[in-house]
Scaffold this motif. Structure first.
Motif: not given
Ligand code: GLN
Length: 390
Positions: A16-17, A32-34, A361
């Motif tokens: 994600i990151r 992407s990253q939420g 996603r």
């Molecule tokens: N919960 C968020 C996601 O799924 C952020 C994840 C995060 O980087 N801490 O994208």
């Protein structure tokens, strides 16, 4: 050179990151990253400005500042339907990420098994590895992401120490019904298992769905470790404020784990966030309305383009079906999407235990103008990403 720890051999960096870094590299609209690109409530920012001039620059109490815990206990008592003791039943953590890790370390021994529904938020994999536990994955079946009670019971028969429940669920947007939660509760009781919840999207639930706190089910308070955070509710993901709520016997140990992991969450940020915890009901209604609008706007845009997708009941993620593009690797597809279309997404494979490569996603916690820009770029997706013969 000596070797590095065995425990860390098992995981990669967070996909994600990583996708945020790739999005930035290509100047893509990062879905992407939420995390939101709109401002937190003005009241929190005003209070934060004041706090810098006040006396909040040293450690707060390790398990959370007194007024923060009191405000949180007041808010959550109403929601969870029981009186939560701010002194004995709360630990304030550095985000729900730390809350989940501390919860895992509080209840599991190395070698213990833990049930995780798949798809799952990728941190749970790393949490189990870091605490030495072993995941037992139970599939959630699309389109409703239902589980089979027989498969769940088969997992419980393997004598897990805990079950991890993400509700509302990231990435599939499922909001577990009362009956589903009751079925999980009955098994947790029958097989004497803890339940660790991740409820960070508790306030982002779309009509007609309703969030039920697992700890509020009959008999479940004693065995539930409820984790959540202020990140999504007040649009302050960078403040890293989360918490654990559980019975005193569990909290006593969680306090120690938390203390040795981090000492405590940032004192000035806790102080500023109290303002948010004291908001009235209208704030949460407005938040729900705002996210409902974003969801509808974004889903309509995707429908106009003709991409097959999930419809979230809660949280702010959508899974898109990319089968039509013929890619074997969803990671490669996401790279092409960021580079050639200019939209950042997360490959679905990072959430599934099963061999799933046809989903990506996207999230919609963004200003409407950002969402329109992303949709505008996605309009020509079929011209910009060509079909790849598998
Ligand atoms: N919960 C968020 C996601 O799924 C952020 C994840 C995060 O980087 N801490 O994208």
């Amino acid at each position: 050179m000596p070797t590095l720890s065995k425990r860390t051999e098992g995981f990669t960096d967070s996909v994600i990151r990583r996708m945020t870094r790739i999005s930035n590299q290509y100047g893509a609209v990062n879905l992407s990253q939420g995390f939101p690109d709109f401002e937190p409530p003005r009241e929190l920012l005003d209070r934060l400005a004041e706090v810098t001039k006040e006396d909040f620059h040293q450690y707060s109490i390790t398990w959370g500042a007194q007024n923060f815990r009191e405000a949180l206990a007041q808010k959550q008592s109403k929601l969870m339907g029981r009186t939560i003791d701010p002194n004995g039943e709360i630990v304030v953590t550095c985000g729900s990420t730390e809350a989940m890790m501390a919860a895992m370390m509080t209840v599991t021994n190395p070698g213990d098994k833990v049930i995780v529904f798949s798809p799952f938020y990728e941190n749970y994999g790393a949490d189990t590895i870091l605490s030495g536990a072993e995941p037992i994955y139970v599939p959630l079946y699309p389109p409703e992401f239902n589980f089979s009670i027989d498969e769940l019971e088969a997992a419980f028969k393997q004598k897990p120490k805990a079950l991890i429940l993400c509700n509302p669920s990231n990435p599939c947007g499922k909001v577990f019904t009362y009956d589903e939660l009751k079925a999980i509760a009955d098994l947790a009781e029958k097989y004497d298992t803890f339940v660790i919840t991740d409820e960070v999207y508790e306030h982002i639930v779309y009509e007609p769905y309703k969030h039920t706190y697992f700890a509020s089910l009959p008999g479940m308070w004693e065995r539930t470790i409820s984790c959540s955070s202020l990140s999504k509710t007040y649009s302050i993901t960078g403040w890293r404020l989360g918490y654990i709520i559980a019975p005193p016997e569990i909290i006593d140990t969680a306090k120690k784990v938390h203390d040795f992991l981090t000492v405590g969450a940032a004192a000035p940020l806790q102080e500023a966030a109290v303002t948010g915890l004291l908001f009235g009901e209208d704030y949460y209604k407005d938040l729900q309305k705002k996210y409902t609008e974003k969801r509808d706007l974004f889903l309509k845009g995707l429908d106009d383009i003709g991409i097959v997708h999930t419809v979230p009941q809660g949280a702010y993620y959508i899974l898109l079906d990319i089968s039509e593009f013929g890619y074997e690797s969803d990671l490669e597809f996401c790279e092409a999407l960021a580079r050639d279309v200019g939209v950042g997404a997360v490959p679905g494979s990072s959430f599934f235990r099963e061999d799933v490569n046809h989903l990506i996603r996207l999230h919609f916690a963004k200003k409407n103008e950002t969402l329109y820009e992303a949709l505008n770029r996605l309009k020509d997706i079929r011209k910009k990403i060509s079909y790849r013969k598998p």
